[in-house]
Scaffold this active site. Structure first.
Site, short mmCIF file in Angstrom:
data_model
loop_
_atom_site.label_atom_id
_atom_site.label_comp_id
_atom_site.label_asym_id
_atom_site.label_seq_id
_atom_site.Cartn_x
_atom_site.Cartn_y
_atom_site.Cartn_z
N ARG A 215 0.85 -1.19 0.00
CA ARG A 215 0.00 0.00 0.00
C ARG A 215 0.89 1.24 0.00
O ARG A 215 1.25 1.76 1.05
CB ARG A 215 -0.94 -0.04 1.20
CG ARG A 215 -2.15 -0.94 1.01
CD ARG A 215 -3.17 -0.32 0.06
NE ARG A 215 -3.63 0.96 0.59
CZ ARG A 215 -4.64 1.10 1.46
NH1 ARG A 215 -5.33 0.04 1.86
NH2 ARG A 215 -4.99 2.29 1.91
N ARG B 47 -4.02 3.73 -2.88
CA ARG B 47 -5.44 3.92 -2.61
C ARG B 47 -5.67 5.40 -2.28
O ARG B 47 -5.07 5.93 -1.36
CB ARG B 47 -5.86 3.04 -1.42
CG ARG B 47 -7.33 3.12 -1.08
CD ARG B 47 -8.23 2.51 -2.13
NE ARG B 47 -7.95 1.10 -2.34
CZ ARG B 47 -7.59 0.59 -3.53
NH1 ARG B 47 -7.48 1.35 -4.59
NH2 ARG B 47 -7.36 -0.70 -3.66
N GLU C 221 -11.27 6.76 -1.59
CA GLU C 221 -11.62 5.34 -1.60
C GLU C 221 -11.01 4.61 -0.40
O GLU C 221 -10.82 3.40 -0.43
CB GLU C 221 -11.18 4.70 -2.93
CG GLU C 221 -11.90 5.33 -4.12
CD GLU C 221 -12.25 4.34 -5.21
OE1 GLU C 221 -12.12 3.13 -5.01
OE2 GLU C 221 -12.69 4.79 -6.28
N HIS D 202 -14.11 1.22 -4.33
CA HIS D 202 -14.41 1.01 -2.92
C HIS D 202 -15.46 2.01 -2.46
O HIS D 202 -15.30 3.21 -2.67
CB HIS D 202 -13.15 1.18 -2.07
CG HIS D 202 -12.06 0.22 -2.43
ND1 HIS D 202 -11.35 0.32 -3.60
CD2 HIS D 202 -11.57 -0.87 -1.78
CE1 HIS D 202 -10.46 -0.67 -3.65
NE2 HIS D 202 -10.58 -1.40 -2.56
N LYS E 61 -12.29 -5.57 -9.14
CA LYS E 61 -12.42 -5.63 -7.69
C LYS E 61 -13.42 -4.60 -7.18
O LYS E 61 -13.37 -3.44 -7.58
CB LYS E 61 -11.06 -5.37 -7.02
CG LYS E 61 -11.13 -5.37 -5.50
CD LYS E 61 -9.82 -4.87 -4.89
CE LYS E 61 -9.94 -4.80 -3.36
NZ LYS E 61 -8.83 -4.05 -2.75
N ARG F 174 -15.50 -12.49 3.22
CA ARG F 174 -14.05 -12.65 3.09
C ARG F 174 -13.62 -14.12 3.10
O ARG F 174 -12.49 -14.44 2.78
CB ARG F 174 -13.33 -11.88 4.20
CG ARG F 174 -13.51 -10.37 4.11
CD ARG F 174 -12.75 -9.65 5.22
NE ARG F 174 -12.90 -8.21 5.16
CZ ARG F 174 -12.15 -7.39 4.41
NH1 ARG F 174 -11.19 -7.91 3.65
NH2 ARG F 174 -12.33 -6.09 4.42
#
Length: 253
Positions: free
Chosen positions: A50, A84, A88, A145, A172, A214
């Site tokens: 990330r 990211r 989001e 997201h 995704k 998940r």
């Protein structure tokens, strides 16, 4: 329709048990490398870096140097690199120009196997980034997201479909549930999209309410789930060890 598979190094996404990604969220190069060593010992399927947490992310030289060292630590583990944006759920607010420059810097750095590209930016630049990634043998996980709500089932399927139309190798979608019905909406959309699309998909319902999403990817059609070794990067993430047990308990056949 059977989803085609996507290969990242020795890993195949889109068949069998959902694979597990673990995030690295370090702010400094030393933090990142230390986290990577700890995570690599646990041997997840994918490591997600990330880079929005990394304090040197806007410096191409620092980004490439850290990415190259990270690649060496991870060996044959697949690496997904993700910036990211704040809107989001990420750490930094960037305009499109800065966002796509960082995406290009990652691709040029030649250390990642896959790049996360957020769906809702300028479409021409999204397409250009996908083309650049593919020209450099980098797979694209396109993402969206929603940290506030769960869109309708049709909307989720539409967004995932639009990602594949823009060239995503994997689509995704992560959403926030406000009720058990919202979790069912996400799971129904996952089931529909996985049968409609020729690309693998990744979906999740976040928070405690959505934890079931998940671990149930093999049933409903999500090819990757995100677990934690130490720091989590999204609400509702389950520890890697627990996630492995859960996925094995729910495996088909």
């Amino acid at each position: 329709m059977t989803s085609k598979t996507v290969n990242l190094r020795k890993l195949t996404l889109g068949s069998g048990r959902p694979k597990i990604a673990v995030p690295i969220t370090g702010k400094t190069q030393s933090d990142i490398i230390d986290q990577a060593k700890t995570i690599a010992e646990k041997q997840p399927d994918v490591v997600e870096w990330r880079i929005d947490f990394f304090e040197g992310v806007t410096n191409p030289d620092q980004l490439t140097d850290t990415g190259t060292q990270l690649r060496q630590v991870l060996g044959d583990l697949a690496l997904l690199t993700t910036f990211r944006t704040k809107g989001e759920g990420g750490e930094l607010s960037l305009d499109d120009r800065a966002y796509f420059k960082i995406c290009a810097d990652v691709i040029n750095g030649d250390y990642t196997d896959a790049l996360d590209v957020e769906r809702f930016h300028d479409e021409d630049q999204v397409k250009a980034t996908v083309d650049k990634a593919h020209a450099n043998n980098v797979a694209v996980i396109m993402s969206n997201h929603d940290f506030d709500k769960t869109p309708s089932e049709d909307d989720i399927v539409s967004r995932l479909t639009s990602m594949t139309e823009l060239g995503a190798d994997i689509a995704k979608m992560a959403v926030m549930p406000q009720s058990a019905a919202d979790v069912l909406t996400l799971l129904n959309a996952t089931n529909r999209a996985s049968s409609l699309l020729a690309q693998p998909i990744i979906t999740m319902s976040m928070g405690d309410l959505g934890k079931v999403s998940r671990i149930s990817g093999e049933v409903f059609g999500s090819c990757l789930t995100f677990g934690a070794v130490g720091a989590v990067s999204a609400p509702g993430q389950i520890s890697l060890d627990d996630l492995r047990h859960d996925l094995n308990d729910l495996k088909l056949g």
